[in-house]
Design a protein around this motif. Structure first.
Motif, PDB file in Angstrom:
ATOM      1  N   ALA A 147       6.789  -2.217  -8.924  1.00 38.31           N
ATOM      2  CA  ALA A 147       5.600  -1.286  -9.213  1.00 38.31           C
ATOM      3  C   ALA A 147       5.547  -0.545  -8.207  1.00 38.31           C
ATOM      4  CB  ALA A 147       4.343  -2.637  -9.121  1.00 38.31           C
ATOM      5  N   LYS A 148       5.918  -0.638  -6.975  1.00 41.05           N
ATOM      6  CA  LYS A 148       6.197   0.314  -5.967  1.00 41.05           C
ATOM      7  C   LYS A 148       7.001   1.441  -6.215  1.00 41.05           C
ATOM      8  CE  LYS A 148       6.706   0.977  -0.898  1.00 41.05           C
ATOM      9  NZ  LYS A 148       7.285   0.479   0.414  1.00 41.05           N
ATOM     10  N   LYS A 197      -4.831   5.937  -1.703  1.00 43.16           N
ATOM     11  CA  LYS A 197      -3.924   5.018  -1.620  1.00 43.16           C
ATOM     12  C   LYS A 197      -3.838   4.399  -2.847  1.00 43.16           C
ATOM     13  CE  LYS A 197      -3.912   4.653   3.593  1.00 43.16           C
ATOM     14  NZ  LYS A 197      -4.099   3.774   4.536  1.00 43.16           N
ATOM     15  N   VAL A 198      -2.615   3.892  -3.059  1.00 44.55           N
ATOM     16  CA  VAL A 198      -2.379   2.923  -4.267  1.00 44.55           C
ATOM     17  C   VAL A 198      -2.113   1.502  -3.755  1.00 44.55           C
ATOM     18  CG1 VAL A 198      -1.151   2.176  -6.378  1.00 44.55           C
ATOM     19  CG2 VAL A 198      -1.047   4.535  -5.644  1.00 44.55           C
ATOM     20  N   SER A 199      -3.060   0.436  -4.048  1.00 47.36           N
ATOM     21  CA  SER A 199      -2.843  -0.933  -3.767  1.00 47.36           C
ATOM     22  C   SER A 199      -2.008  -1.591  -4.862  1.00 47.36           C
ATOM     23  CB  SER A 199      -4.284  -1.486  -3.430  1.00 47.36           C
ATOM     24  OG  SER A 199      -4.034  -2.731  -3.277  1.00 47.36           O
ATOM     25  N   ILE A 200      -0.827  -2.113  -4.792  1.00 47.71           N
ATOM     26  CA  ILE A 200      -0.462  -3.250  -5.599  1.00 47.71           C
ATOM     27  C   ILE A 200      -0.210  -4.497  -5.150  1.00 47.71           C
ATOM     28  CG2 ILE A 200       1.772  -3.249  -6.528  1.00 47.71           C
ATOM     29  CD1 ILE A 200       2.582  -0.599  -5.669  1.00 47.71           C
ATOM     30  N   THR A 201      -0.834  -5.498  -6.073  1.00 43.66           N
ATOM     31  CA  THR A 201      -0.916  -6.733  -5.687  1.00 43.66           C
ATOM     32  C   THR A 201      -0.038  -7.901  -6.730  1.00 43.66           C
ATOM     33  OG1 THR A 201      -3.148  -6.474  -4.819  1.00 43.66           O
ATOM     34  CG2 THR A 201      -2.498  -8.807  -5.134  1.00 43.66           C
ATOM     35  N   GLY A 202       0.786  -8.611  -6.374  1.00 45.37           N
ATOM     36  CA  GLY A 202       1.323  -9.412  -7.149  1.00 45.37           C
ATOM     37  C   GLY A 202       1.513 -10.555  -6.494  1.00 45.37           C
ATOM     38  N   ILE A 226       0.657  -1.196  -0.054  1.00 44.04           N
ATOM     39  CA  ILE A 226      -0.018  -0.067  -0.071  1.00 44.04           C
ATOM     40  C   ILE A 226       0.894   1.280   0.017  1.00 44.04           C
ATOM     41  CG2 ILE A 226      -1.803   1.244   1.173  1.00 44.04           C
ATOM     42  CD1 ILE A 226      -2.698  -1.395   0.385  1.00 44.04           C
ATOM     43  N   VAL A 227       0.656   2.194  -0.976  1.00 41.77           N
ATOM     44  CA  VAL A 227       1.481   3.380  -1.028  1.00 41.77           C
ATOM     45  C   VAL A 227       0.475   4.603  -1.002  1.00 41.77           C
ATOM     46  CG1 VAL A 227       2.917   4.628  -2.510  1.00 41.77           C
ATOM     47  CG2 VAL A 227       2.932   2.177  -2.660  1.00 41.77           C
ATOM     48  N   PRO A 228       0.612   5.190   0.041  1.00 40.18           N
ATOM     49  CA  PRO A 228      -0.030   6.697   0.214  1.00 40.18           C
ATOM     50  C   PRO A 228       0.208   7.481  -0.819  1.00 40.18           C
ATOM     51  CG  PRO A 228       1.168   6.214   2.188  1.00 40.18           C
ATOM     52  CD  PRO A 228       1.554   5.081   1.465  1.00 40.18           C
ATOM     53  N   CYS A 229      -0.780   8.216  -1.277  1.00 37.80           N
ATOM     54  CA  CYS A 229      -0.377   9.131  -2.408  1.00 37.80           C
ATOM     55  C   CYS A 229      -1.595  10.201  -2.293  1.00 37.80           C
ATOM     56  CB  CYS A 229      -1.087   8.610  -3.867  1.00 37.80           C
ATOM     57  SG  CYS A 229      -2.545   8.188  -4.148  1.00 37.80           S
ATOM     58  N   SER A 230      -1.232  11.476  -2.850  1.00 42.10           N
ATOM     59  CA  SER A 230      -2.249  12.709  -2.907  1.00 42.10           C
ATOM     60  C   SER A 230      -3.081  12.608  -3.753  1.00 42.10           C
ATOM     61  CB  SER A 230      -1.265  13.959  -3.273  1.00 42.10           C
ATOM     62  OG  SER A 230      -0.842  14.175  -4.397  1.00 42.10           O
ATOM     63  N   GLN A 231      -4.244  13.380  -3.793  1.00 43.99           N
ATOM     64  CA  GLN A 231      -5.314  13.426  -4.532  1.00 43.99           C
ATOM     65  C   GLN A 231      -4.921  14.153  -5.933  1.00 43.99           C
ATOM     66  OE1 GLN A 231      -8.314  12.628  -3.896  1.00 43.99           O
ATOM     67  NE2 GLN A 231      -8.934  12.267  -5.810  1.00 43.99           N
ATOM     68  N   ASN A 232      -3.842  14.901  -6.246  1.00 47.54           N
ATOM     69  CA  ASN A 232      -3.388  15.622  -7.398  1.00 47.54           C
ATOM     70  C   ASN A 232      -2.318  14.604  -7.983  1.00 47.54           C
ATOM     71  OD1 ASN A 232      -4.484  17.870  -6.809  1.00 47.54           O
ATOM     72  ND2 ASN A 232      -2.825  18.705  -5.733  1.00 47.54           N
ATOM     73  N   SER A 233      -1.982  13.542  -7.409  1.00 53.75           N
ATOM     74  CA  SER A 233      -1.200  12.533  -7.858  1.00 53.75           C
ATOM     75  C   SER A 233      -1.818  11.266  -8.479  1.00 53.75           C
ATOM     76  CB  SER A 233      -0.172  11.904  -7.107  1.00 53.75           C
ATOM     77  OG  SER A 233      -0.668  11.095  -5.938  1.00 53.75           O
ATOM     78  N   ILE A 234      -3.140  11.318  -8.476  1.00 51.97           N
ATOM     79  CA  ILE A 234      -3.861  10.031  -8.872  1.00 51.97           C
ATOM     80  C   ILE A 234      -3.959   9.999 -10.348  1.00 51.97           C
ATOM     81  CG2 ILE A 234      -6.061   9.166  -8.883  1.00 51.97           C
ATOM     82  CD1 ILE A 234      -6.570   9.778  -6.145  1.00 51.97           C
TER      83      ILE A 234
END
Length: 315
Positions: free
Chosen positions: A61-62, A47-52, A10-18
């Motif tokens: 990916a992260k 947040k960004v969820s990365i699954t593998g 899980i990677v936190p991100c800002s609304q603007n980066s989406i």
């Protein structure tokens, strides 16, 4: 974190980066998923969820996602070459202003020859300034679009007049491609990214979007606004109208492309859907504000007017 045979980061991100993570039409997030063999989703937080299934793929990916977030937080819209050339233009502008002040003093002292010589030097410095800015514009366009195809044109870092020239050049090129009967690589539309002004310095207006919109309207292009940052120009409808009117000759580089007068601006479009894993609207990158052009030196024998030239597009 892992569940059964799956690894989740899980990677936190800002609304603007989406919008930068998703990319135009979901292009970026789909490319990242393909390159890393992972599933990437935007979840609440945001947040960004990365699954593998492999740690090295999830980590890759992260790393890519974090690089996008960092770039969005501290964007570089000029590149080293463009930044250097803009700085040179600023130095030429400052030197020109100094020569114009010295010319004023010479004329005030009734030394017309010295005043004339100083104005000639100011004129030379002005030409150097304009050339440096022109070179900077070309370098910035190349820097911001080196990974983009013909269907995306990023105008960040440009002045308004440079942005309009870049749009003209791209549309002229695609008009020739799309009107060629032998072409099998027609481009249906172009995403012109003007930006939203999120990184614009206080006190400067966001000038790219209005300038580009004005050019497109004056030349009867069909386009819609997507979000607050992007104009989508419909080239298929444009070439159909041009074909119907008999105007199908390829446009030359730098000239104005004119569509049929019957073409009008289309209604505002909704946000483009991203990949199935993402339900966040796609927007474009933030915009730059553009400094106004400075005045030319006053002819010899006349009182010069001191002006401050702002050579750099504002981030």
């Amino acid at each position: 974190m892992s569940t059964d045979d799956h690894i989740i980061e899980i990677v936190p991100c800002s609304q603007n980066s989406i919008s930068h993570i998703i990319g135009p039409g979901g292009e970026t997030i789909q490319r990242l998923q393909a390159e890393t063999n992972t599933r990437i989703e935007i979840i609440a937080g945001p947040k960004v969820s990365i699954t593998g299934t492999k740690q090295e793929e999830v980590s890759a990916a992260k790393e890519k996602i974090e690089a996008i977030i960092e770039h969005q937080a501290n964007p570089d819209y000029e590149g080293e070459e463009g930044r250097t050339l803009r700085h040179q233009a600023t130095e030429f502008a400052s030197a020109r202003t100094l020569k114009m002040k010295e010319a004023d003093a010479a004329f005030a002292a009734n030394d017309k020859q010295k005043g004339h010589d100083l104005l000639q030097e100011a004129k030379r410095l002005g030409e150097e300034m304009r050339q440096s800015n022109a070179d900077a514009g070309r370098a910035i366009i190349a820097f911001n679009n080196h990974e983009n195809g013909d269907s995306v044109l990023d105008l960040h870092g440009l002045r308004a007049e440079e942005a309009v020239d870049a749009v003209k050049l791209r549309l002229n090129h695609l008009a020739a491609v799309n009107s060629s009967k032998s072409s099998s690589s027609s481009v249906a539309s172009v995403d012109v990214i003007c930006g939203a002004g999120l990184h614009t310095k206080a006190g400067h207006a966001v000038a790219l979007m209005p300038a580009v919109e004005k050019y497109l309207r004056e030349n009867n292009f069909v386009f819609v606004k997507r979000g607050v940052a992007t104009l989508v120009v419909n080239l298929i409808e444009d070439i159909a109208n041009r074909s119907g009117s008999g105007d199908v000759e390829p446009a030359t580089s730098g000239s104005t492309i004119e569509a049929s007068p019957a073409v009008v601006e289309a209604p505002v479009a909704q946000s483009v859907a991203s990949s199935p894993a993402v339900n966040v609207a796609n927007e474009a990158k933030p915009a730059t504000a553009v400094a106004p052009p400075s005045a030319s030196p006053t002819p010899a024998g006349q009182k010069t007017k001191d002006s401050t030239n702002s050579c750099c597009a504002v981030m």
